[in-house]
Design a protein around this motif. Structure first.
Motif, PDB file in Angstrom:
ATOM      1  N   ASP A  14      11.942  64.689  40.009  1.00 19.75           N
ATOM      2  CA  ASP A  14      13.013  63.654  40.575  1.00 19.75           C
ATOM      3  C   ASP A  14      13.203  64.114  42.024  1.00 19.75           C
ATOM      4  N   ALA A  15      12.872  65.279  42.698  1.00 16.46           N
ATOM      5  CA  ALA A  15      13.267  65.694  43.864  1.00 16.46           C
ATOM      6  C   ALA A  15      11.994  64.861  44.682  1.00 16.46           C
ATOM      7  N   ARG A  16      10.763  65.022  44.388  1.00 17.71           N
ATOM      8  CA  ARG A  16       9.832  64.113  45.062  1.00 17.71           C
ATOM      9  C   ARG A  16       9.873  62.731  45.012  1.00 17.71           C
ATOM     10  N   LEU A  17      10.132  62.435  44.132  1.00 21.41           N
ATOM     11  CA  LEU A  17      10.349  60.826  43.855  1.00 21.41           C
ATOM     12  C   LEU A  17      11.622  60.264  44.654  1.00 21.41           C
ATOM     13  N   ARG A  18      12.632  61.164  44.790  1.00 21.39           N
ATOM     14  CA  ARG A  18      13.686  60.800  45.888  1.00 21.39           C
ATOM     15  C   ARG A  18      13.345  60.762  47.304  1.00 21.39           C
ATOM     16  N   GLU A  19      12.296  61.677  47.487  1.00 20.20           N
ATOM     17  CA  GLU A  19      11.795  61.612  48.896  1.00 20.20           C
ATOM     18  C   GLU A  19      10.923  60.536  49.243  1.00 20.20           C
ATOM     19  N   VAL A  73      11.339  57.501  47.661  1.00 17.36           N
ATOM     20  CA  VAL A  73      12.284  56.351  47.811  1.00 17.36           C
ATOM     21  C   VAL A  73      12.825  56.195  49.102  1.00 17.36           C
ATOM     22  N   THR A  74      13.590  57.581  49.652  1.00 17.89           N
ATOM     23  CA  THR A  74      14.170  57.759  50.751  1.00 17.89           C
ATOM     24  C   THR A  74      13.288  57.418  52.015  1.00 17.89           C
ATOM     25  N   SER A 101      13.094  53.827  52.196  1.00 19.16           N
ATOM     26  CA  SER A 101      14.206  52.924  52.585  1.00 19.16           C
ATOM     27  C   SER A 101      14.472  53.280  54.233  1.00 19.16           C
ATOM     28  N   ALA A 158      19.325  52.571  46.457  1.00 23.45           N
ATOM     29  CA  ALA A 158      18.372  53.085  45.372  1.00 23.45           C
ATOM     30  C   ALA A 158      18.734  52.737  44.080  1.00 23.45           C
ATOM     31  N   THR A 204      17.150  51.741  39.765  1.00 18.96           N
ATOM     32  CA  THR A 204      16.002  51.855  38.707  1.00 18.96           C
ATOM     33  C   THR A 204      15.897  50.639  38.241  1.00 18.96           C
ATOM     34  N   ALA A 230      11.322  53.474  39.955  1.00 20.02           N
ATOM     35  CA  ALA A 230      11.822  53.821  41.060  1.00 20.02           C
ATOM     36  C   ALA A 230      11.927  52.293  41.701  1.00 20.02           C
TER      37      ALA A 230
END
Length: 331
Positions: free
Chosen positions: A212-217, A219-220, A223, A278, A280, A285
């Protein structure tokens, strides 16, 4: 069936619509996902599910409890979707219609007369039946649903009912009013086509490896690059063979050079200011994109490792409500 459900079934047969609503309530989400897989459009899935439940309500007296209520509802929903497939045909993405463009096409306009594939909000679905080959989230992924669109309706239904929902071929033969031999034949052809069209690895496997943490990075990072107009920052997130398509626009791009040229000249070069949210979509993502505060596109990100290998931007404010997003975003 529990006593409560038996009581609701009896009341529903007597015309109690609230009892019928309770009966089908827990199955609505998975039936809706089934309709989306069959039809490739959230809006069409809405209509098909509403039609199917109306047919079920009117035909409830004919449900003899020889099969489960779930199986019977899937029978009604599948036949409803097959009628829709026959009437409307399959849905497409720009990559299905022609070769990629090597340079940015300025002034690209929507292509009329094409039924376009659409995104599906979320992806949290019930666990798959033990006999199913695909996880429920895998079976909502964009590439899988796009591959299904290359199948005739009967093959599409057979594959979904066996591989995703775990129904045995003999039961599917009853659902589709055909023979078990015909179901097995349709399955064989459908599996061969999907094996050619769908990727070897699911997005769910990639997402689990990333965490989850790397995925958020990622996507962020996407963006932030969009909002800053940072071409280099965006390109750093992409694979060498990345693709970018934007239904209903017909032109699409493959490879870092073409995508970089497009990004620099269109979304990051001449459009305006971007804001993002963000979300789903299709169990993947995704980002809701606002141009000068107005809903513009839902962009689904397909990942390979820690990089973006496909961007599919579904243009149009009409997609946003299903994702719980407003039509406008303030500054």
């Amino acid at each position: 069936m529990t006593d409560t459900r038996t009581g609701d079934l009896d009341r529903a047969r007597d015309g109690d619509d609230e009892a019928f609503t309770r009966l089908v309530g827990s199955l609505r989400r998975e039936l809706h996902a089934h309709c989306y897989r069959m039809l490739g459009s959230t809006h069409d899935a809405d209509d098909a599910l509403q039609d199917a439940l109306l047919r079920a309500w009117r035909g409830l007296a004919g449900f003899e409890s020889r099969s489960s209520l779930r199986s019977w509802l899937y029978t009604v929903a599948t036949r409803t979707c097959l009628d829709a497939v026959e009437a409307r045909g399959r849905r497409a993405l720009p990559v299905d219609l022609g070769p990629a463009s090597a340079r940015a096409v300025l002034g690209d306009v929507p292509l009329d007369g094409v039924a376009w594939l659409g995104p599906y909000p979320g992806g949290e679905l019930p666990r798959a039946h033990p006999a199913a080959r695909y996880e429920q989230r895998e079976a909502i992924e964009l590439a899988f649903v796009a591959a299904l669109q290359h199948l005739p309706g009967n093959q599409r239904a057979a594959l979904l009912l066996v591989e995703v929902l775990g129904f045995p071929p003999a039961e599917i033969a009853e659902i589709m009013a055909t023979s078990t031999a015909s179901v097995n034949s349709a399955l064989q052809r459908a599996r061969a086509i999907v094996a050619r069209k769908a990727p070897d690895h699911s997005q769910q496997r990639t997402l689990r490896k990333l965490g989850d943490a790397r995925l958020r990075e990622i996507v962020t990072g996407y963006s932030a690059a969009l909002e800053r107009g940072d071409v280099d920052g965006l390109v750093a997130l992409l694979t060498e063979d990345v693709t970018w398509s934007m239904p209903p626009l017909p032109h699409w791009y493959r490879g870092l050079d073409a995508v970089t040229d497009f990004a620099a000249r269109v979304p990051l070069g001449s459009c305006g200011s971007w804001r993002t949210a963000a979300v789903t979509a299709n169990g993947q993502a995704a980002v809701g994109q606002y141009l000068d505060g107005r809903a513009w596109a839902i962009t689904v990100l397909t990942l390979r490792g820690a990089r973006i290998s496909e961007l599919t931007s579904f243009l149009g404010a009409g997609h946003f409500a299903a994702f719980g997003l407003p039509a406008r975003m303030g500054s």
